[in-house]
Design a protein around this motif. Structure first.
Motif, PDB file in Angstrom:
ATOM      1  N   SER A 107       0.844  -1.201   0.000  1.00 41.10           N
ATOM      2  CA  SER A 107       0.000   0.000   0.000  1.00 41.10           C
ATOM      3  C   SER A 107       0.877   1.248   0.000  1.00 41.10           C
ATOM      4  N   PRO A 108       1.525   1.555  -1.120  1.00 35.80           N
ATOM      5  CA  PRO A 108       2.409   2.731  -1.168  1.00 35.80           C
ATOM      6  C   PRO A 108       1.601   4.017  -1.170  1.00 35.80           C
ATOM      7  N   PRO A 109       2.206   5.129  -0.777  1.00 34.16           N
ATOM      8  CA  PRO A 109       1.511   6.423  -0.836  1.00 34.16           C
ATOM      9  C   PRO A 109       1.091   6.750  -2.264  1.00 34.16           C
ATOM     10  N   LEU A 110       0.110   7.628  -2.379  1.00 37.50           N
ATOM     11  CA  LEU A 110      -0.432   7.975  -3.691  1.00 37.50           C
ATOM     12  C   LEU A 110       0.636   8.549  -4.605  1.00 37.50           C
ATOM     13  N   TRP A 111       1.525   9.393  -4.057  1.00 31.55           N
ATOM     14  CA  TRP A 111       2.548   9.991  -4.911  1.00 31.55           C
ATOM     15  C   TRP A 111       3.501   8.945  -5.456  1.00 31.55           C
ATOM     16  N   VAL A 112       3.747   7.889  -4.664  1.00 27.64           N
ATOM     17  CA  VAL A 112       4.611   6.803  -5.140  1.00 27.64           C
ATOM     18  C   VAL A 112       3.920   6.035  -6.268  1.00 27.64           C
ATOM     19  N   LEU A 113       2.621   5.790  -6.102  1.00 30.46           N
ATOM     20  CA  LEU A 113       1.871   5.130  -7.174  1.00 30.46           C
ATOM     21  C   LEU A 113       1.920   5.952  -8.450  1.00 30.46           C
ATOM     22  N   GLY A 114       1.753   7.277  -8.307  1.00 29.97           N
ATOM     23  CA  GLY A 114       1.795   8.141  -9.482  1.00 29.97           C
ATOM     24  C   GLY A 114       3.159   8.148 -10.144  1.00 29.97           C
ATOM     25  N   ALA A 115       4.216   8.231  -9.330  1.00 29.37           N
ATOM     26  CA  ALA A 115       5.574   8.225  -9.880  1.00 29.37           C
ATOM     27  C   ALA A 115       5.854   6.920 -10.597  1.00 29.37           C
ATOM     28  N   GLY A 116       5.446   5.813  -9.993  1.00 29.27           N
ATOM     29  CA  GLY A 116       5.678   4.515 -10.623  1.00 29.27           C
ATOM     30  C   GLY A 116       4.909   4.362 -11.916  1.00 29.27           C
ATOM     31  N   ALA A 117       3.642   4.812 -11.925  1.00 26.19           N
ATOM     32  CA  ALA A 117       2.836   4.700 -13.143  1.00 26.19           C
ATOM     33  C   ALA A 117       3.387   5.586 -14.244  1.00 26.19           C
ATOM     34  N   GLY A 118       3.868   6.777 -13.879  1.00 26.47           N
ATOM     35  CA  GLY A 118       4.421   7.666 -14.895  1.00 26.47           C
ATOM     36  C   GLY A 118       5.721   7.154 -15.464  1.00 26.47           C
ATOM     37  N   ALA A 119       6.651   6.781 -14.580  1.00 30.82           N
ATOM     38  CA  ALA A 119       7.936   6.258 -15.064  1.00 30.82           C
ATOM     39  C   ALA A 119       7.739   4.946 -15.804  1.00 30.82           C
ATOM     40  N   LEU A 433      16.651  11.497 -17.485  1.00 26.53           N
ATOM     41  CA  LEU A 433      15.812  12.697 -17.552  1.00 26.53           C
ATOM     42  C   LEU A 433      14.399  12.338 -18.015  1.00 26.53           C
ATOM     43  N   THR A 434      14.293  11.483 -19.011  1.00 24.66           N
ATOM     44  CA  THR A 434      12.983  11.102 -19.538  1.00 24.66           C
ATOM     45  C   THR A 434      12.152  10.379 -18.483  1.00 24.66           C
ATOM     46  N   LEU A 435      12.758   9.442 -17.782  1.00 28.85           N
ATOM     47  CA  LEU A 435      12.021   8.690 -16.765  1.00 28.85           C
ATOM     48  C   LEU A 435      11.616   9.580 -15.596  1.00 28.85           C
ATOM     49  N   LEU A 436      12.502  10.466 -15.175  1.00 27.95           N
ATOM     50  CA  LEU A 436      12.155  11.367 -14.079  1.00 27.95           C
ATOM     51  C   LEU A 436      11.043  12.329 -14.491  1.00 27.95           C
ATOM     52  N   SER A 437      11.070  12.789 -15.739  1.00 30.89           N
ATOM     53  CA  SER A 437      10.003  13.665 -16.230  1.00 30.89           C
ATOM     54  C   SER A 437       8.667  12.928 -16.259  1.00 30.89           C
ATOM     55  N   ALA A 438       8.702  11.681 -16.713  1.00 28.40           N
ATOM     56  CA  ALA A 438       7.479  10.881 -16.746  1.00 28.40           C
ATOM     57  C   ALA A 438       6.954  10.629 -15.336  1.00 28.40           C
ATOM     58  N   ALA A 439       7.878  10.366 -14.399  1.00 28.36           N
ATOM     59  CA  ALA A 439       7.464  10.156 -13.009  1.00 28.36           C
ATOM     60  C   ALA A 439       6.825  11.416 -12.447  1.00 28.36           C
ATOM     61  N   ALA A 440       7.383  12.587 -12.767  1.00 26.73           N
ATOM     62  CA  ALA A 440       6.822  13.852 -12.288  1.00 26.73           C
ATOM     63  C   ALA A 440       5.410  14.070 -12.827  1.00 26.73           C
ATOM     64  N   ILE A 441       5.191  13.709 -14.086  1.00 31.75           N
ATOM     65  CA  ILE A 441       3.846  13.818 -14.671  1.00 31.75           C
ATOM     66  C   ILE A 441       2.885  12.899 -13.922  1.00 31.75           C
ATOM     67  N   GLY A 442       3.352  11.677 -13.632  1.00 27.10           N
ATOM     68  CA  GLY A 442       2.506  10.736 -12.904  1.00 27.10           C
ATOM     69  C   GLY A 442       2.142  11.235 -11.522  1.00 27.10           C
ATOM     70  N   VAL A 443       3.118  11.817 -10.813  1.00 30.23           N
ATOM     71  CA  VAL A 443       2.849  12.364  -9.476  1.00 30.23           C
ATOM     72  C   VAL A 443       1.836  13.501  -9.574  1.00 30.23           C
ATOM     73  N   THR A 444       1.999  14.375 -10.552  1.00 25.86           N
ATOM     74  CA  THR A 444       1.100  15.506 -10.719  1.00 25.86           C
ATOM     75  C   THR A 444      -0.334  15.033 -10.975  1.00 25.86           C
ATOM     76  N   ILE A 445      -0.486  14.054 -11.861  1.00 22.72           N
ATOM     77  CA  ILE A 445      -1.814  13.526 -12.166  1.00 22.72           C
ATOM     78  C   ILE A 445      -2.429  12.865 -10.939  1.00 22.72           C
TER      79      ILE A 445
END
Length: 454
Positions: A107-119, A433-445
């Motif tokens: 049960s990871p925090p929501l931001w972790v789920l978002g980062a993982g889904a984005g990356a 850079l690409t993976l970190l950018s994608a993770a940031a998008i996932g966290v934002t969403i």
């Protein structure tokens, strides 16, 4: 060529530094190793280093890791190989296991789920970039256009459809090319260097992928000096006990290194004896990753995915994508992804065991085969085998993108995937850079919508 004395403390310090700052995969690892042992310290000459790269290209497993181990072995024998190899591997292992605790939690925090889904959404794009970067050099060095295309298609289909059997397909392609060369009597002909580890300094994704050299005589580093050569005999380094003598005859200090070698092989066996069951399965998966795969990294992703998600059910598809992304953004070998798989199966013990088993073949190949690197470099049969297995491995990297893309579950992830492809291919931005950018998008969403399924 006279060489200064190199202490084990220096090996530990310098190889550990590379293990800590080696973001970007094999191209970065090669550049850092060359700067250290050739340009800054003069411990090896350029041709010797280039030949070491070429031989590592011919062997299964994570090539840049083998190169790091070989360079340390060349300076301080078995003890140096074990110390240098461990110093290169352990920093990334620690980082990836710490991140695994977050990203593979129940049960990871929501931001972790978002980062993982984005990356994770960007990972198939990284696989496409890795395979694409290898196509050109492999095609230019092909032995036969028709066979090259058939081997490429076989690897792609196997990775996309039957990932669990991918290793057998790679071995079969190499065996077919070897047999055809033997029958035609052209085993020593051209066509070398079509292996999966070809690539430029910007290519990444396939250690571990991630290729070493587009040609066995060239290092993908702006400072590389192209040209064939011969690895000088492994003579003694002045003042460095434990370094094999000429012809691989053990030096007087090799007893200690031999003891460490026995410990290296015995440690995973002890863990298996105590844990058994799931740990034995983890060890088997890790062995296939480290000992049976040509090209490393994305080549073995379908195999790991089939085992970890489909067969043993240690992870969900989303968690596996997170594991692959973590292997890309952490320093050191990309094969560390297998440590996340091991952690998912059996906690920290599983992660440590998976890493130990996956890297043991690389240590053994160098420790037992180091004195024979010169003969391996010019072995026509080894190069013929790689001419078959190489295009198949490149196809497997591209096929892994299909297998990984099928696991995307949210519509916005496909938009992230498209953006990642644009960043990596036309714009030539880096993988991290690409993976970190994608993770940031996932966290934002995730934070904006309160869920990763808006």
């Amino acid at each position: 060529m006279s060489r200064p004395e190199v202490s084990l403390a220096a090996v530990l310090r310098e190889w550990g530094r590379i293990g800590c700052i080696g973001f970007g995969g094999p191209p970065a690892h090669i550049r850092l190793l060359r700067q250290l042992v050739v340009e800054r310290r003069g411990w090896m000459d350029a041709r010797e280093f280039e030949d070491a790269v070429a031989v590592c290209n011919l062997m299964p497993g994570p090539a840049s890791t083998q190169l790091a181990i070989f360079c340390a072995w060349r300076l301080r024998g078995r003890a140096g190989a074990l110390v240098g190899g461990a110093a290169f591997i352990v920093p990334g292992l620690i980082v990836i296991l710490v991140l695994a605790v977050l990203f593979v939690a129940k049960s990871p925090p929501l931001w972790v789920l978002g980062a993982g889904a984005g990356a994770g959404a960007a990972v198939p794009a990284v696989a496409v970039q890795a395979g694409w970067s290898l196509l050109g050099p492999s095609w230019r060095n092909k032995a036969s256009a028709i066979r090259w295309a058939v081997f490429l298609a076989a690897g792609l289909a196997a990775a996309a459809l039957i990932g669990a059997w991918l290793v057998l397909v790679l071995l079969a392609c190499g065996a077919v090319e070897l047999l055809l060369r033997a029958r035609s009597g052209s085993g020593s002909g051209s066509g070398s260097g079509s292996g999966p580890r070809s690539g430029s300094g910007s290519a990444t994704g396939a250690d571990d992928r991630r290729g070493l050299s587009p040609d066995p005589g060239r290092v993908p580093d702006p400072g590389g000096v192209p040209g064939p050569g011969r690895v000088p005999g492994p003579g003694r380094v002045p003042g460095s006990e434990g370094v094999p003598g000429p012809g691989g005859v053990p030096g007087p200090g090799d007893a200690a290194g031999h003891g460490r070698l026995q410990g290296l092989v015995a440690a995973p066996a002890v863990v298996l004896a105590v844990g058994g069951g799931v740990l034995a399965s983890v060890a088997w998966v890790a062995f296939k990753v480290g000992g049976l795969s040509f090209g490393g990294g994305f080549v073995i992703i379908p195999l790991m995915q089939a085992d970890a998600v489909g067969h043993y059910h240690w992870m969900t598809s989303a968690q596996f994508l997170n594991a692959v992304a973590l292997g890309q953004i952490t320093p050191g070998p990309v094969v560390q992804t297998v440590a996340v798989v091991g952690y998912s199966a059996a906690g920290i013990a599983g992660g440590l065991l998976a890493s130990a088993v996956a890297f043991t073949p690389s240590f053994l190949l160098v420790l037992l085969g180091g004195p024979r690197f010169a003969s391996i470099r010019g072995n026509a049969r080894a190069r013929a085998f790689l001419d078959g297995a190489g295009p198949a491995a490149i196809g497997a990297i591209l096929g892994s993108a299909i297998a990984l893309g099928r696991t995307l579950a949210h519509p916005w992830q496909f938009a992230v995937l498209a953006g990642a492809l644009i960043l990596l291919l036309p714009l030539r931005r880096g993988v991290v850079l690409t993976l970190l950018s994608a993770a940031a998008i996932g966290v934002t969403i995730a934070l904006a919508a309160g869920t990763i399924s808006p």
